[in-house]
Design a protein around this motif. Structure first.
Motif, PDB file in Angstrom:
ATOM      1  N   GLU A  78      32.892  86.832 -35.263  1.00 16.36           N
ATOM      2  CA  GLU A  78      34.332  85.779 -35.687  1.00 16.36           C
ATOM      3  C   GLU A  78      35.459  85.279 -34.641  1.00 16.36           C
ATOM      4  O   GLU A  78      36.177  84.028 -34.686  1.00 16.36           O
ATOM      5  CB  GLU A  78      35.085  87.793 -34.666  1.00 16.36           C
ATOM      6  CG  GLU A  78      35.126  88.648 -35.721  1.00 16.36           C
ATOM      7  CD  GLU A  78      36.343  89.086 -35.678  1.00 16.36           C
ATOM      8  OE1 GLU A  78      37.100  89.716 -34.380  1.00 16.36           O
ATOM      9  OE2 GLU A  78      36.734  90.899 -36.370  1.00 16.36           O
ATOM     10  N   LEU A  79      34.093  85.366 -33.050  1.00 17.21           N
ATOM     11  CA  LEU A  79      35.353  83.899 -32.793  1.00 17.21           C
ATOM     12  C   LEU A  79      34.192  82.703 -33.361  1.00 17.21           C
ATOM     13  O   LEU A  79      35.492  81.820 -33.457  1.00 17.21           O
ATOM     14  CB  LEU A  79      34.258  83.823 -31.217  1.00 17.21           C
ATOM     15  CG  LEU A  79      34.218  85.014 -30.228  1.00 17.21           C
ATOM     16  CD1 LEU A  79      33.435  84.874 -29.122  1.00 17.21           C
ATOM     17  CD2 LEU A  79      35.898  84.592 -30.064  1.00 17.21           C
ATOM     18  N   ASP A  80      33.360  82.711 -34.034  1.00 22.89           N
ATOM     19  CA  ASP A  80      32.742  80.904 -34.978  1.00 22.89           C
ATOM     20  C   ASP A  80      33.810  80.687 -35.731  1.00 22.89           C
ATOM     21  O   ASP A  80      34.309  80.022 -36.126  1.00 22.89           O
ATOM     22  CB  ASP A  80      31.439  81.426 -35.538  1.00 22.89           C
ATOM     23  CG  ASP A  80      31.208  80.361 -36.177  1.00 22.89           C
ATOM     24  OD1 ASP A  80      30.710  80.256 -35.758  1.00 22.89           O
ATOM     25  OD2 ASP A  80      31.626  80.583 -37.698  1.00 22.89           O
ATOM     26  N   GLU A  81      34.364  82.469 -36.837  1.00 21.64           N
ATOM     27  CA  GLU A  81      35.788  82.423 -37.900  1.00 21.64           C
ATOM     28  C   GLU A  81      36.372  81.661 -37.409  1.00 21.64           C
ATOM     29  O   GLU A  81      36.947  80.425 -38.324  1.00 21.64           O
ATOM     30  CB  GLU A  81      35.169  83.506 -38.513  1.00 21.64           C
ATOM     31  CG  GLU A  81      33.950  83.130 -39.028  1.00 21.64           C
ATOM     32  CD  GLU A  81      33.326  84.128 -39.695  1.00 21.64           C
ATOM     33  OE1 GLU A  81      34.334  85.393 -39.551  1.00 21.64           O
ATOM     34  OE2 GLU A  81      32.149  84.962 -40.472  1.00 21.64           O
ATOM     35  N   THR A  82      37.107  82.125 -36.375  1.00 23.04           N
ATOM     36  CA  THR A  82      38.183  81.655 -35.971  1.00 23.04           C
ATOM     37  C   THR A  82      38.872  80.394 -35.346  1.00 23.04           C
ATOM     38  O   THR A  82      39.373  79.668 -35.881  1.00 23.04           O
ATOM     39  CB  THR A  82      38.861  82.840 -34.986  1.00 23.04           C
ATOM     40  OG1 THR A  82      38.649  84.357 -35.028  1.00 23.04           O
ATOM     41  CG2 THR A  82      40.400  82.141 -34.616  1.00 23.04           C
ATOM     42  N   TYR A  83      37.171  80.357 -34.817  1.00 23.62           N
ATOM     43  CA  TYR A  83      37.586  78.505 -34.440  1.00 23.62           C
ATOM     44  C   TYR A  83      37.494  76.870 -35.174  1.00 23.62           C
ATOM     45  O   TYR A  83      38.235  76.683 -35.929  1.00 23.62           O
ATOM     46  CB  TYR A  83      36.326  78.443 -33.304  1.00 23.62           C
ATOM     47  CG  TYR A  83      36.196  76.646 -32.936  1.00 23.62           C
ATOM     48  CD1 TYR A  83      37.695  76.360 -31.992  1.00 23.62           C
ATOM     49  CD2 TYR A  83      35.123  76.210 -33.218  1.00 23.62           C
ATOM     50  CE1 TYR A  83      36.849  74.946 -31.440  1.00 23.62           C
ATOM     51  CE2 TYR A  83      35.505  74.496 -33.120  1.00 23.62           C
ATOM     52  CZ  TYR A  83      36.003  74.464 -32.132  1.00 23.62           C
ATOM     53  OH  TYR A  83      35.633  72.947 -31.608  1.00 23.62           O
TER      54      TYR A  83
END
Length: 333
Positions: A270-275
């Motif tokens: 999720e951190l990856d996709e949000t960024y």
């Protein structure tokens, strides 16, 4: 976006150098959780991965350098989980040792599974020592190469290439070859961590073309290209996979220990996709920010990161940076 693996990291081992382009921005402070606790967590995570997500690769890392006070035990852990750093040991930033202690260390390293030592050289002796911010570093590493070869270890080396050190490249190549290094490669320094400060001396095509053929042959032109080349249609390759990074700190380790491993993977994804959702596509970034006249060398990763920084500045974005390898995040490729 396919997740292909995960790295568990604790930055708990110091480095004896203060290199000008340190990826992890070593400042003399150790932000990582305790090694024993991090190791035990990593081993539990590894067991879960083997049973539940066997297609994922798994790695464990513990420092700003590999100079762990119980390095032999640490190598046993790394090799026990199949982590490549147990066999391919980065030797930069080790503390100086007497000849006897160095031979003992290298003999032990080999006995505990290391096969190859890798070194990074920044130029000839005086320049290298200034860049690494440690007088004597060049001589110590050359001596280590000779001792390592006598111990039966394979030695490889990498050399960052800039407009500042290009004139030293051929002499350095010969010195490393004479010492016994194999598979010597030149590369363009990354722009992460303190590497961003090397932008004024980024390698350019005119400087590169003046280098001896033997030096030019050791820079991978499929990876390192001019910005102009990356601006050509089809030059940018779509990123389709990612490695996740979980960085353990004293403040976060307990919370991660309580979190189910599948949930940990989900949160990192999720951190990856949000960024990355905050930015335009790779093609659009190149179209908007690319300079088709620029002869400065980049990797695709560094160039796209520079474009994303420009986009964020232009739009006033303040985002958690998943590309900062001091903290939890990801690396797309």
């Amino acid at each position: 976006m396919q997740t292909t693996g995960i790295m568990i990291q604790t930055l708990c081992v110091p480095c004896a150098c203060r290199c000008r382009y340190c990826l992890l921005d070593w400042d003399g402070k150790l932000p990582g959780a305790a090694f024993d606790r991090s190791r035990d967590y990593a081993l539990r995570f590894y067991s879960w991965i083997k049973e539940n997500r066997p297609a994922l690769s798994f790695h464990f890392s513990f420092g700003f350098s590999m100079d762990h006070p119980a390095l032999f035990d640490a190598l046993d852990v790394l090799n026990g989980i199949g982590s490549v750093s147990g066999r391919f040991l980065q030797f930069d930033g080790f503390t100086f040792r007497s000849d006897e202690a160095l031979r003992e260390l290298l003999t032990g390293i080999r006995a505990h599974g290391a096969e190859t030592l890798n070194f990074t050289f920044y130029g000839t002796e005086a320049y290298h020592d200034r860049f690494a911010a440690r007088p004597g570093d060049y001589a110590f590493m050359l001596k280590t190469i000779r001792f390592a070869k006598a111990t039966g270890l394979r030695v490889t080396a990498g050399i960052p290439l800039t407009t500042e050190n290009a004139g030293q490249a051929a002499s350095l190549l010969h010195a490393l070859t004479d010492a016994g290094a194999e598979d010597i490669r030149f590369f363009v320094p990354h722009a992460e961590g303190r590497g961003k400060h090397l932008e004024p001396i980024r390698l350019t095509a005119d400087v590169f073309e003046q280098l001896p053929r033997e030096v030019k042959a050791k820079l991978n032109r499929n990876v390192y290209k001019t910005e102009a080349a990356f601006c050509e249609p089809g030059a940018i390759k779509e990123e389709t996979a990612r490695m996740l990074l979980l960085s353990l700190t004293p403040e976060t380790v307990e919370a991660w220990e309580r979190t189910p491993f599948d949930e940990t993977i989900r949160r990192l994804e999720e951190l990856d996709e949000t960024y990355y959702a905050a930015f335009p596509s790779q093609t659009e970034l190149v179209r908007t920010f690319g300079d088709p006249r620029s002869d400065r060398f980049y990797t695709q990763r560094d160039l796209l990161a520079a474009y994303r920084m420009r986009f964020a500045a232009a739009h006033g974005l303040s985002l958690y940076d998943v590309t900062n390898e001091r903290q939890s995040g990801s690396r797309r490729y």
